[in-house]
Design a protein around this motif. Structure first.
Motif, PDB file in Angstrom:
ATOM      1  N   ALA A 109      10.106 -54.975  -7.885  1.00 52.32           N
ATOM      2  CA  ALA A 109      10.662 -56.320  -7.691  1.00 52.32           C
ATOM      3  C   ALA A 109      11.556 -56.720  -8.870  1.00 52.32           C
ATOM      4  N   ASP A 110      12.635 -57.377  -8.547  1.00 46.99           N
ATOM      5  CA  ASP A 110      13.549 -57.930  -9.557  1.00 46.99           C
ATOM      6  C   ASP A 110      14.061 -56.877 -10.533  1.00 46.99           C
ATOM      7  N   ARG A 111      14.458 -55.729 -10.035  1.00 45.14           N
ATOM      8  CA  ARG A 111      14.978 -54.638 -10.872  1.00 45.14           C
ATOM      9  C   ARG A 111      16.476 -54.471 -10.691  1.00 45.14           C
ATOM     10  N   ALA A 112      17.229 -55.556 -10.637  1.00 43.97           N
ATOM     11  CA  ALA A 112      18.673 -55.461 -10.442  1.00 43.97           C
ATOM     12  C   ALA A 112      19.361 -54.685 -11.558  1.00 43.97           C
ATOM     13  N   ASP A 113      18.723 -54.599 -12.732  1.00 40.62           N
ATOM     14  CA  ASP A 113      19.309 -53.860 -13.854  1.00 40.62           C
ATOM     15  C   ASP A 113      18.956 -52.372 -13.828  1.00 40.62           C
ATOM     16  N   MET A 114      18.109 -51.977 -12.907  1.00 42.68           N
ATOM     17  CA  MET A 114      17.678 -50.587 -12.803  1.00 42.68           C
ATOM     18  C   MET A 114      18.245 -49.984 -11.518  1.00 42.68           C
ATOM     19  N   GLY A 115      18.814 -48.792 -11.608  1.00 40.86           N
ATOM     20  CA  GLY A 115      19.361 -48.123 -10.435  1.00 40.86           C
ATOM     21  C   GLY A 115      18.368 -47.212  -9.744  1.00 40.86           C
ATOM     22  N   ALA A 116      17.206 -46.976 -10.376  1.00 35.37           N
ATOM     23  CA  ALA A 116      16.233 -46.050  -9.800  1.00 35.37           C
ATOM     24  C   ALA A 116      14.819 -46.489 -10.119  1.00 35.37           C
ATOM     25  N   VAL A 117      13.968 -46.393  -9.113  1.00 35.19           N
ATOM     26  CA  VAL A 117      12.528 -46.565  -9.279  1.00 35.19           C
ATOM     27  C   VAL A 117      11.877 -45.361  -8.624  1.00 35.19           C
ATOM     28  N   VAL A 118      11.075 -44.629  -9.396  1.00 34.84           N
ATOM     29  CA  VAL A 118      10.386 -43.448  -8.894  1.00 34.84           C
ATOM     30  C   VAL A 118       8.890 -43.724  -8.945  1.00 34.84           C
ATOM     31  N   THR A 119       8.199 -43.392  -7.859  1.00 31.13           N
ATOM     32  CA  THR A 119       6.748 -43.571  -7.816  1.00 31.13           C
ATOM     33  C   THR A 119       6.074 -42.285  -7.364  1.00 31.13           C
ATOM     34  N   PHE A 120       4.847 -42.107  -7.822  1.00 30.46           N
ATOM     35  CA  PHE A 120       4.039 -40.949  -7.461  1.00 30.46           C
ATOM     36  C   PHE A 120       2.592 -41.387  -7.389  1.00 30.46           C
ATOM     37  N   ALA A 121       1.885 -40.922  -6.373  1.00 33.10           N
ATOM     38  CA  ALA A 121       0.449 -41.163  -6.272  1.00 33.10           C
ATOM     39  C   ALA A 121      -0.267 -39.825  -6.174  1.00 33.10           C
ATOM     40  N   GLY A 122      -1.275 -39.634  -7.012  1.00 30.17           N
ATOM     41  CA  GLY A 122      -2.120 -38.455  -6.932  1.00 30.17           C
ATOM     42  C   GLY A 122      -3.319 -38.767  -6.063  1.00 30.17           C
ATOM     43  N   VAL A 123      -3.704 -37.812  -5.210  1.00 35.43           N
ATOM     44  CA  VAL A 123      -4.787 -37.995  -4.253  1.00 35.43           C
ATOM     45  C   VAL A 123      -5.824 -36.898  -4.462  1.00 35.43           C
ATOM     46  N   VAL A 124      -7.092 -37.226  -4.340  1.00 33.03           N
ATOM     47  CA  VAL A 124      -8.161 -36.235  -4.460  1.00 33.03           C
ATOM     48  C   VAL A 124      -8.071 -35.294  -3.263  1.00 33.03           C
ATOM     49  N   ARG A 125      -7.900 -33.997  -3.550  1.00 29.79           N
ATOM     50  CA  ARG A 125      -7.846 -32.989  -2.489  1.00 29.79           C
ATOM     51  C   ARG A 125      -9.258 -32.657  -2.030  1.00 29.79           C
ATOM     52  N   GLY A 126      -9.400 -32.474  -0.733  1.00 32.03           N
ATOM     53  CA  GLY A 126     -10.707 -32.127  -0.178  1.00 32.03           C
ATOM     54  C   GLY A 126     -10.847 -30.652   0.127  1.00 32.03           C
ATOM     55  N   ASP A 127      -9.996 -29.825  -0.481  1.00 29.90           N
ATOM     56  CA  ASP A 127     -10.041 -28.392  -0.181  1.00 29.90           C
ATOM     57  C   ASP A 127     -11.275 -27.722  -0.782  1.00 29.90           C
TER      58      ASP A 127
END
Length: 145
Positions: A21-39
Motif C-alpha cells: 500500500a502507498d508505494r508510489a515511490d517503489m516500482g517493485a514489490v516482491v513477496t515470498f511465502a514458505g510453506v511446510v512441506r508434507g512430503d
C-alpha cells in the motif's frame, strides 16, 4: 523495516496488501511465502527459537539486504511452534525502485533465513521425531552472496 517472529498464523494476502500500500515511490514489490512441506510422511514441523536473539538476527540480515540493494522497505515474518503440512512458516517482502533489487534482495533474505537464522526445526513423523540438520544445498546457496 518490520521483523515479526510469532506463533500465530498470518494472513499472507493481508500482509502483502499492507506492505504494498502507498508505494508510489517503489516500482517493485516482491513477496515470498514458505510453506511446510508434507512430503515423506511429515505429520508436523516444530520450530524453536530464542526470543530477542532471533529478532535481532533477522533484523541484522534485513539491514544487510537494505545496505546491499536499493530497498525502500523489508518485511520478514517467521513463525515458531508446531506447524502442520500446508501451513505458512514464513514470509519475505521487499520493495525497491527497480525489480532487480527487489528480487535479488528477497532471494538473499530467503537464503540467509533458511541457513543462518537462529531457528531449530524438529520433524514429527509416524515413526518418531528428529531434529533437521543443515542441508548442503542450503549452505551452497550462500556461496553466491
Amino acid at each position: 523495516m518490520r521483523i515479526v517472529v510469532q506463533e500465530a498464523a498470518f494472513d499472507f494476502g493481508a500482509e502483502c496488501d499492507a506492505f504494498a500500500a502507498d508505494r508510489a515511490d517503489m516500482g517493485a514489490v516482491v513477496t515470498f511465502a514458505g510453506v511446510v512441506r508434507g512430503d515423506g510422511g511429515l505429520d508436523a514441523m516444530e520450530i524453536e527459537h530464542y526470543p530477542g536473539m532471533t529478532e535481532a538476527a533477522l533484523a541484522a540480515i534485513a539491514e544487510e539486504a537494505r545496505t546491499r540493494w536499493s530497498l525502500g522497505d523489508v518485511l520478514v515474518i517467521h513463525r515458531y511452534g508446531r506447524l502442520a503440512p500446508g501451513e505458512r512458516i514464513m514470509m519475505v517482502a521487499t520493495a525497491a525502485p527497480h525489480r532487480a533489487d527487489a528480487f535479488t534482495a528477497a532471494e538473499y533474505l530467503m537464503d540467509y533465513l533458511k541457513s543462518r537464522a537462529p531457528f531449530w526445526k524438529k520433524e514429527h513423523r509416524a515413526d518418531g521425531t528428529a531434529w533437521v540438520a543443515a542441508r548442503d544445498a542450503d549452505e551452497d546457496a550462500l556461496s553466491r552472496w
